[in-house]
Design an enzyme around this catalytic site. Structure first.
Site, PDB file in Angstrom:
ATOM      1  N   GLU A  42       0.879  -1.153   0.000  1.00 18.05           N
ATOM      2  CA  GLU A  42       0.000   0.000   0.000  1.00 18.05           C
ATOM      3  C   GLU A  42       0.928   1.217   0.000  1.00 18.05           C
ATOM      4  O   GLU A  42       1.796   1.316   0.871  1.00 18.05           O
ATOM      5  CB  GLU A  42      -0.829  -0.056   1.286  1.00 18.05           C
ATOM      6  N   ARG A 269       4.723 -13.232   9.432  1.00 17.98           N
ATOM      7  CA  ARG A 269       5.411 -11.952   9.248  1.00 17.98           C
ATOM      8  C   ARG A 269       6.776 -12.038   9.907  1.00 17.98           C
ATOM      9  O   ARG A 269       6.990 -12.805  10.827  1.00 17.98           O
ATOM     10  CB  ARG A 269       4.746 -10.761   9.924  1.00 17.98           C
ATOM     11  N   LYS A 279       4.208   0.069   9.143  1.00 19.56           N
ATOM     12  CA  LYS A 279       4.352   1.389   8.518  1.00 19.56           C
ATOM     13  C   LYS A 279       3.714   2.497   9.348  1.00 19.56           C
ATOM     14  O   LYS A 279       4.254   3.585   9.456  1.00 19.56           O
ATOM     15  CB  LYS A 279       3.700   1.372   7.139  1.00 19.56           C
TER      16      LYS A 279
HETATM   17  P1  ATP Z   1       2.336  -2.389   7.656  1.00 18.41           P
HETATM   18  O1  ATP Z   1       1.686  -2.926   8.873  1.00 18.41           O
HETATM   19  O2  ATP Z   1       3.786  -2.139   7.797  1.00 18.41           O
HETATM   20  O3  ATP Z   1       1.614  -1.262   7.021  1.00 18.41           O
HETATM   21  P2  ATP Z   1       1.160  -3.933   5.703  1.00 18.41           P
HETATM   22  O4  ATP Z   1       0.965  -5.392   5.610  1.00 18.41           O
HETATM   23  O5  ATP Z   1      -0.079  -3.160   5.963  1.00 18.41           O
HETATM   24  O6  ATP Z   1       2.283  -3.628   6.712  1.00 18.41           O
HETATM   25  P3  ATP Z   1       1.518  -3.539   2.959  1.00 18.41           P
HETATM   26  O7  ATP Z   1       2.110  -2.391   2.238  1.00 18.41           O
HETATM   27  O8  ATP Z   1       0.072  -3.805   2.796  1.00 18.41           O
HETATM   28  O9  ATP Z   1       1.860  -3.312   4.455  1.00 18.41           O
HETATM   29  O10 ATP Z   1       2.351  -4.870   2.704  1.00 18.41           O
HETATM   30  C1  ATP Z   1       2.748  -5.316   1.445  1.00 18.41           C
HETATM   31  C2  ATP Z   1       3.106  -6.761   1.534  1.00 18.41           C
HETATM   32  O11 ATP Z   1       4.168  -6.953   2.446  1.00 18.41           O
HETATM   33  C3  ATP Z   1       1.943  -7.594   2.035  1.00 18.41           C
HETATM   34  O12 ATP Z   1       1.848  -8.742   1.229  1.00 18.41           O
HETATM   35  C4  ATP Z   1       2.308  -7.909   3.436  1.00 18.41           C
HETATM   36  O13 ATP Z   1       1.760  -9.129   3.828  1.00 18.41           O
HETATM   37  C5  ATP Z   1       3.839  -7.951   3.384  1.00 18.41           C
HETATM   38  N1  ATP Z   1       4.407  -7.608   4.685  1.00 18.41           N
HETATM   39  C6  ATP Z   1       4.204  -6.491   5.408  1.00 18.41           C
HETATM   40  N2  ATP Z   1       4.849  -6.547   6.582  1.00 18.41           N
HETATM   41  C7  ATP Z   1       5.489  -7.730   6.614  1.00 18.41           C
HETATM   42  C8  ATP Z   1       6.335  -8.393   7.575  1.00 18.41           C
HETATM   43  N3  ATP Z   1       6.644  -7.844   8.741  1.00 18.41           N
HETATM   44  N4  ATP Z   1       6.826  -9.621   7.260  1.00 18.41           N
HETATM   45  C9  ATP Z   1       6.531 -10.194   6.090  1.00 18.41           C
HETATM   46  N5  ATP Z   1       5.748  -9.629   5.143  1.00 18.41           N
HETATM   47  C10 ATP Z   1       5.226  -8.416   5.393  1.00 18.41           C
HETATM   48 MG    MG Z   2      -1.687  -3.609   4.361  1.00 22.19          MG
END
Ligand code: ATP
Ligand code: MG
Length: 568
Positions: A42, A269, A279
């Site tokens: 995102e 994760r 994020k």
């Molecule tokens: P955040 O909580 O940091 O915003 P998010 O999952 O909302 O993380 P996205 O930008 O939606 O952030 O994530 C993009 C991809 O990265 C998704 O497929 C998500 O599952 C993966 N991802 C995010 N954080 C992790 C993590 N700590 N370990 C492994 N994969 C991750």
């Molecule tokens: Mg997300």
């Protein structure tokens, strides 16, 4: 704590559950042998080390199975997204060493198709416009072991639903006045199937579609369909989405798909001690001024780690080592650092720098003479060759490397003791000068002219070797030393405590009177070198002669392993 599962790269030959699944799909011909993955961030912040795990995994799978991988911006939320983040995310992925197949794609490009599919659900009685407010909808969902309550709007006619949905699209209603919900099962044991929301009214311009839309699809309505539109076969996401999987499948099952039905597979994760990988929380660190920005070297963002001097190859090797698991856990930051150290040990040129300078005068040095000594560039890489290091009668050494009254086991310079200067001569401390407060401000030494290069002809031994810089030739610089950004190993692991309460107020120490070996003036911005005895240091990409300590030299990970083995 995660005990890392082996990845496919594991020499034991065992294969993780994701690779097993893909191999089974290839065998059964589910996707005709096709493997297509995607990385779907995102664009509401920059990428962090957790994302790197997802990136490494998706790209590795595409590579291993001869498939493709795309970068898709999951940009369905108009409130928080920004084009700056998109360019940043693209740069970060390239820096990590990966190149997506084809140009970046955008979930927002599918808004029209998603809308049409929503209408088709309505036409088949599978979706309805609900006039209840968010709170009532949420309460009506019920809970575990508790039935849901049907919305009074659940049985609206198809015509009315279509009319209302079109009016939503055309801006006839205010935010929160109506939503579109899937009509699935208000008593499902899976809460996500209790008539989930598919569309919300948001009277906000989107950074790409501008004001074309005032209704926006939810994650659940957008994600699987975006996968299907692109032809994704294996849609990897983190474990918290496993409860969404039945909904992911329900949505796809209702539609006439242009490609094979993708499947969602969840993995754990990545969490790392003493840091956070969210994020939203990283944005707070920036917004609340705990760090200088997203690229502050203390940040676990890819741009922070780049500035800190982390080699992308070390991050990739670390991800390969920890593999994928199906249980959430936390990996020690010392393990990641050990990969950084291993990589830099191979690649970093050796240099000398004095962080807290103390003047040494060589009393028997021939006045005005400069001797050019030979220093080994990198003992791990004979091809890197040697460099010339100037030696004169006035040197800088670390304040720590001289003590008038040495504690036990202190083998460095003390009155009357002889030590070796790295790549230089043996020197013996004869005398020292104190200031009014009793601090040593100068040490007077003699040198042995026969010991050039660090060997005495009579074979006599010294117990320590210290680093130094010629005072006449030294270049002034600054060094930033770092401690953990969070004092607690699990900042997000405490109920009712704001993780930011654990921010370490002493996470950075900047030393402004650093004496650098002259050749460091020619170190390209962004390069990482080893300062002998002090650690690996990255030349700041923007500010010349500012060096960030990437990691120290000591292998903390080995120490932790030893302690664990001895049960301590
Ligand atoms: P955040 O909580 O940091 O915003 P998010 O999952 O909302 O993380 P996205 O930008 O939606 O952030 O994530 C993009 C991809 O990265 C998704 O497929 C998500 O599952 C993966 N991802 C995010 N954080 C992790 C993590 N700590 N370990 C492994 N994969 C991750
Ligand atoms: Mg997300």
């Amino acid at each position: 704590m995660t005990s890392p599962e082996p990845s496919a790269g594991d020499p034991s030959g065992s294969v993780d559950f994701i690779r097993e699944r893909i191999m089974a799909d290839n065998e059964s011909g589910t996707y005709g042998g096709r493997v297509q993955t995607r990385f779907p961030p995102e664009p509401n912040g920059y990428l962090h080390i957790g994302h790197a795990k997802a990136i490494c995994l998706n790209f590795a799978l595409a590579e291993e199975f001869g498939g493709t991988v795309r970068l898709r911006m999951d940009d369905t939320n108009p409130l928080t997204e920004d084009t700056d983040f998109i360019a940043g995310i693209e740069q970060d992925i390239a820096w990590l060493g990966f190149e997506p197949d084809g140009p970046t794609v955008f979930a927002s490009d599918y808004f029209e198709q998603l809308y049409q599919w929503a209408e088709s659900l309505i036409e088949r009685g599978l979706a309805y416009v609900d006039d209840q407010d968010a709170e009532t909808i949420s309460a009506g969902r019920g809970g575990f072991g508790q039935k849901g309550t049907d919305s009074p709007w659940r049985d609206r006619s198809t015509e009315e639903n279509l009319g209302q949905f079109r009016q939503m699209r055309d801006g006839a209603f205010d935010e929160g006045e109506k939503v579109l919900r899937a009509k699935i099962d208000m008593n499902s044991p899976n809460m996500w199937l209790r008539d989930p929301i598919l569309y919300r009214i948001r009277k906000v311009a989107h950074y790409r579609t501008e004001d074309h839309w005032c209704i926006y699809p939810t994650y659940d309505w957008a994600h699987g369909q975006s996968d299907a539109i692109e032809g994704v076969t294996h849609s990897l996401c983190t474990l918290e989405f496993d409860v969404h999987r039945p909904l992911y499948e329900w949505c796809l099952d209702q539609l006439d798909l242009p490609n094979d039905r993708p499947q969602q597979i969840e993995f754990a994760r990545l969490n790392i001690t003493h840091t956070i990988t969210s994020k939203r929380k990283l944005a707070r660190l920036v917004d609340e001024g705990h760090v200088d920005g997203w690229d502050d070297p203390r940040m676990p963002t890819l741009r922070g780690l780049r500035r800190r001097g982390y080699p992308p190859a070390a991050i990739r090797a670390f991800m390969d080592h920890i593999g994928v698991a199906r249980v959430d856990g936390t990996v020690e930051i010392e393990l990641l650092e050990s990969f950084v150290r291993t990589e830099l040990n191979q690649s970093a040129l050796r240099r000398m720098a004095v962080l807290r300078p103390l003047k040494v005068i060589i009393t028997n040095w021939p006045e005005g003479q400069t001797d050019w000594l030979e220093g080994i560039e990198n003992p791990e890489d004979p091809e890197a060759g040697t460099r010339q290091i100037p030696f004169t009668g006035e040197l800088w050494i670390e304040q720590d490397d001289f003590k008038v009254e040495p504690p036990p086991k202190y083998y460095r310079l003390t009155p009357g003791r002889e030590v070796r200067l790295r790549a230089g001569y043996f020197i013996t401390a004869q005398d020292h000068v104190l200031d009014d407060d009793g601090n040593v401000i100068e040490v007077h030494c003699t040198y042995d002219p026969e010991s050039r290069g660090g060997q005495a002809p009579d074979g006599r031994k010294v117990k320590s070797t210290i680093h130094w810089v010629s005072a006449d030739h030294a270049v002034d610089g600054q060094v930033a030393l770092y401690d953990r950004l969070f004092t607690d190993p699990y900042p997000t692991g405490h109920d009712d405590v704001d993780p930011l309460d654990f921010v370490n107020p002493a996470s950075r120490e900047v030393l402004v009177d650093v004496k650098l070996e002259p050749v460091l003036e020619h170190t390209p911005l962004g390069d990482v070198v080893q300062f002998e005895r002090l650690g690996y240091f990255a030349h700041d990409p923007d500010q010349p002669m500012l060096f960030h300590r990437t990691v120290g030299l000591r292998d903390e990970w080995a120490r932790i392993q030893k302690r664990k083995q001895s049960g301590g």
